[in-house]
Enzyme design. Structure first.
Site, PDB file in Angstrom:
ATOM      1  N   ALA A 130       0.849  -1.177   0.000  1.00  0.00           N
ATOM      2  CA  ALA A 130       0.000   0.000   0.000  1.00  0.00           C
ATOM      3  C   ALA A 130       0.884   1.226   0.000  1.00  0.00           C
ATOM      4  O   ALA A 130       1.737   1.383   0.860  1.00  0.00           O
ATOM      5  CB  ALA A 130      -0.879  -0.012   1.234  1.00  0.00           C
ATOM      6  N   ALA A 131       0.739   2.037  -1.016  1.00  0.00           N
ATOM      7  CA  ALA A 131       1.333   3.364  -0.958  1.00  0.00           C
ATOM      8  C   ALA A 131       0.214   4.213  -0.376  1.00  0.00           C
ATOM      9  O   ALA A 131      -0.951   3.919  -0.592  1.00  0.00           O
ATOM     10  CB  ALA A 131       1.712   3.838  -2.340  1.00  0.00           C
ATOM     11  N   SER A 132       0.575   5.220   0.383  1.00  0.00           N
ATOM     12  CA  SER A 132      -0.504   5.891   1.098  1.00  0.00           C
ATOM     13  C   SER A 132      -1.449   6.665   0.173  1.00  0.00           C
ATOM     14  O   SER A 132      -2.589   6.887   0.518  1.00  0.00           O
ATOM     15  CB  SER A 132       0.057   6.793   2.172  1.00  0.00           C
ATOM     16  OG  SER A 132       1.237   7.369   1.707  1.00  0.00           O
ATOM     17  N   GLY A 134      -2.101   5.518  -2.811  1.00  0.00           N
ATOM     18  CA  GLY A 134      -2.512   4.540  -3.803  1.00  0.00           C
ATOM     19  C   GLY A 134      -1.999   3.180  -3.399  1.00  0.00           C
ATOM     20  O   GLY A 134      -1.864   2.901  -2.211  1.00  0.00           O
ATOM     21  N   VAL A 136       0.502  -0.525  -4.814  1.00  0.00           N
ATOM     22  CA  VAL A 136       1.523  -0.986  -5.740  1.00  0.00           C
ATOM     23  C   VAL A 136       1.262  -2.434  -6.150  1.00  0.00           C
ATOM     24  O   VAL A 136       0.961  -3.281  -5.311  1.00  0.00           O
ATOM     25  CB  VAL A 136       2.932  -0.883  -5.100  1.00  0.00           C
ATOM     26  CG1 VAL A 136       3.999  -0.949  -6.187  1.00  0.00           C
ATOM     27  CG2 VAL A 136       3.079   0.394  -4.300  1.00  0.00           C
ATOM     28  N   ASP A 280      11.112  11.092   2.765  1.00  0.00           N
ATOM     29  CA  ASP A 280      10.026  10.287   3.322  1.00  0.00           C
ATOM     30  C   ASP A 280      10.666   9.074   3.974  1.00  0.00           C
ATOM     31  O   ASP A 280      10.746   8.009   3.397  1.00  0.00           O
ATOM     32  CB  ASP A 280       9.068   9.860   2.200  1.00  0.00           C
ATOM     33  CG  ASP A 280       7.731   9.395   2.758  1.00  0.00           C
ATOM     34  OD1 ASP A 280       7.655   9.208   3.982  1.00  0.00           O
ATOM     35  OD2 ASP A 280       6.799   9.208   1.966  1.00  0.00           O
TER      36      ASP A 280
END
Lengths: 432, 226
Positions: A130-132, A134, A136, A280
């Site tokens: 989980a990309a925040s 979206g 992957v 990040d």
């Protein structure tokens, strides 16, 4: 709590209740502190933080996307939130609710013009991460390259703006009490909005791939532009394990030291050599390899620094003289003036406190040969948080430093988890 | 009311099957001409507007005699309705014929249904906007009160009922779940209106709206059944 989630009173309402919940407990704390003694106040503070932290993690998990991102951001925002909250929020970082395959398909088709199966030789319908903003997916290109395809949740930009509007309103009490400064929220919003542009992220990746080339232990993905757009980003699949999994293998002290030194060098190389920061630092964005190599995966949040800032950093890092000398004071004041801010006495005291109580301990100005700093010592995180909190309270933080500080905190957190021993000053000196 | 509507989808299912039966050359020809008329009409509806388009112009655009048009459709409203029937039928088929979707959660099925409708309508957005206004006039043959439009709605609502039946446990019916398919029809009209007014690139806001509102709706429905 869970029943409340099921009724789904709606995103806004949940965000609102969350805001009220957190703010409420801080207000409660501020009131109680006024009536409780010093010692009792400390205990109370801890439990207030724990409660707020739980609540925040719970609520943010239930929300999709931006609020999640905000949670992650705040979780590494030095001095903005107390360490109990940070610890709790750290659990958020790898999990985010996702898009169902039909929505993924629509997003890819809308963005790249064709169905995923037409574009790729193979496309896995279930996301692997989980990309925040979206999620992957694994895929294999027509040419046979194994890739990671990051897909953005639709309408994310507007959702971010809405979330921030609400967050600002409901975080008012926390802002008033100095727990969440306004400038920090502004800077974070700007950064999160920028992160929604995957084209920009692709540019960031290319930039870092080129500039980080001298560091042989760092791997940066390759962008597949023909499979990318502003909402879909296709990159080569990186090797390595997330910190948790890496540590679960019980790596030797030697390997942890090496990796720690590499992470440390990567940070200062970016800061002082390429004047930009992969900002990040949450653990999901670093993959660790058994040869002490580091793979970087997410380049959404990159902070490009001004040359004044870098010059300033060079002049104050490992400053050999006394921290209360007139010369050192002038260095600080000149930089603040250039940034259009006045260095107030309280902020100056906080800065000097930071230097004496933290930096000189971790980075001895005149280190002995091969002197290592042991990041296994938990007091370092507490010291860093305490000092940055002091600084934030004096409003002495320039926005330029919000992301540097955040990344720096991420670095120390990771080094602490690795219990790495690192020749700190020696590495910094290399790039001064 | 409920039983009457529940009968409708079964009829539709059978009709759907008949349509798939192998067809002869004559029928193929007829279908091709019908398609030509519809395509010509839609392109005129989209560019010239629904009101300004005549059957004569449609015939000219399709390259056939005006009389031939009348062999297939009585009025231009009939053509428009035929198009909306196609919209609904292809959307139902796209969900029904997708083996992966059959096992997907209810919100995903409903998303796929609505999105497939919108995707079908997308090339004729301008016309849809005009038709939407038309449909609200009680006397209009395009209107939601016309007989054919009612039938179309029953077919749609019936399919939604089918999706609900296969996704939600049977023995836990509540007032909410009986109403849900009808409510969904209204929801669809709302989504259509949202979509028509969505100026975001790639209609991203509509996607987000559909995803979030369906997630909420389905969870409300499940809660109602407890």
């Amino acid at each position: 709590m869970s029943s409340q989630k099921d009724t789904t009173t709606g995103r806004a309402l949940r965000m609102a209740s969350m805001g009220a919940g957190i703010a409420g407990s801080y207000v409660g704390y501020l009131l109680q502190r006024a009536f409780l003694g010093e010692a009792k106040g400390k205990i109370k503070l801890k439990s207030t933080h724990m409660r707020a932290a739980r609540r925040m993690a719970d609520e943010m998990q239930a929300l999709r996307g931006p609020a999640m991102k905000l949670g992650q951001m705040l979780s590494l925002q030095t001095g903005v939130l107390p360490d109990e909250i940070l610890a709790e929020l750290a659990t958020l970082q790898m999990e985010a609710p996702g898009m169902h395959p039909s929505l993924v398909r629509v997003q890819i088709k809308g963005s790249l013009g064709r169905e995923p199966e037409e574009i790729f030789k193979q496309f896995t319908a279930e996301p692997f991460a989980a990309a925040s903003l979206g999620q992957v997916h694994h895929a294999i290109t027509r040419e046979g390259h194994r890739v990671a395809v990051k897909i953005q949740y639709p309408g994310i930009r507007r959702a971010i703006e809405n979330d921030f509007r609400l967050f600002r309103t409901f975080a008012m009490p926390a802002q008033a009490s100095g727990h969440i400064p306004k400038s920090a929220i502004d800077e974070i919003e700007k950064q999160i909005i920028a992160e929604t542009d995957y084209q920009r992220e692709a540019d960031n990746i290319d930039f870092f791939a080129e500039r980080l080339a001298p560091l042989s232990f760092v791997k940066v993905p390759r962008v597949f532009r023909e499979y990318s757009s502003d909402k879909v980003l296709t990159m080569s699949l990186m090797t390595g394990r997330h910190l948790e999994d890496f540590l679960a293998q019980r790596p030797s002290q030697k390997l942890r030291n090496q990796l720690g030194a590499h992470l440390f060098e990567l940070f200062y190389f970016q800061l002082l050599k390429i004047e930009a920061l992969h900002a990040d630092p949450h653990w999901g964005n670093y993959l660790f390899n058994d040869d002490a190599g580091i793979s970087l995966v997410d380049f959404g949040c990159v902070k490009y620094l001004s040359s004044e800032t870098v010059t300033y950093l060079r002049s104050v890092f490992l400053y050999p003289g006394a921290s209360d000398s007139a010369d050192f004071r002038r260095l600080l004041e000149t930089y603040y003036e250039r940034a259009g801010e006045k260095l107030l006495p309280a902020a100056r005291r906080a800065l000097l406190g930071f230097v004496d109580n933290f930096y000189r301990k971790v980075y001895p100005p005149k280190p002995e040969k091969n002197q290592l700093f042991d990041f296994g010592d938990a007091t370092i995180l507490r010291d860093f948080l305490r000092e940055s909190k002091n600084l934030v309270r004096t409003m002495g933080v320039l926005t330029e430093f919000i992301f540097i500080g955040r990344t720096e905190m991420g670095l120390y957190q990771t080094l602490h988890r690795l219990r790495a021993r690192v020749p700190t000053s020696q590495i910094v000196r290399k790039y001064l | 009311m409920g039983t009457k509507e529940k009968a409708a989808p079964k009829r539709v299912t059978r009709r759907g099957v008949t349509a798939k039966r192998p067809v002869g050359r004559r029928a193929q020809n007829k279908a091709a001409i019908r398609k030509r008329i519809v395509t010509a009409a839609l392109s005129l509806f989209q560019t010239k507007g629904f009101d300004a388009t005549t059957t004569k112009a449609i015939a000219r655009k399709a390259g056939i005699a005006e009389g031939t048009v009348f062999n297939y459709f009585r009025t231009k409203e009939d053509i428009a309705l035929h198009f909306f029937e196609q919209e609904v039928d292809q959307a139902i088929a796209s969900v029904r014929d997708n083996p992966r979707l059959r096992k997907a959660p209810l919100e995903e099925k409903l998303f796929a249904l609505v999105h497939s409708q919108l995707e079908f309508l997308a090339p004729y957005e301008k016309f849809i906007g005009a038709a939407f206004i038309h449909a609200l006039k009680p006397a209009s043959p395009l209107g939601i009160f016309s007989h054919r439009a009612q039938e179309l709605r029953h077919r749609y609502v019936g399919f939604v009922q089918e999706l609900l039946d296969e996704s939600l446990p049977k023995n836990q019916y509540s007032a909410l779940s009986f109403l849900a398919p009808e409510v969904f029809w209204i929801y669809y009209l709302g989504a259509l209106l949202f979509w028509l007014h969505d100026s975001s690139p790639g209609k991203q806001h509509t996607l987000a709206f559909l995803d979030r509102s369906l997630a909420i709706g389905v969870s409300v429905l499940k809660q109602g059944k407890r």
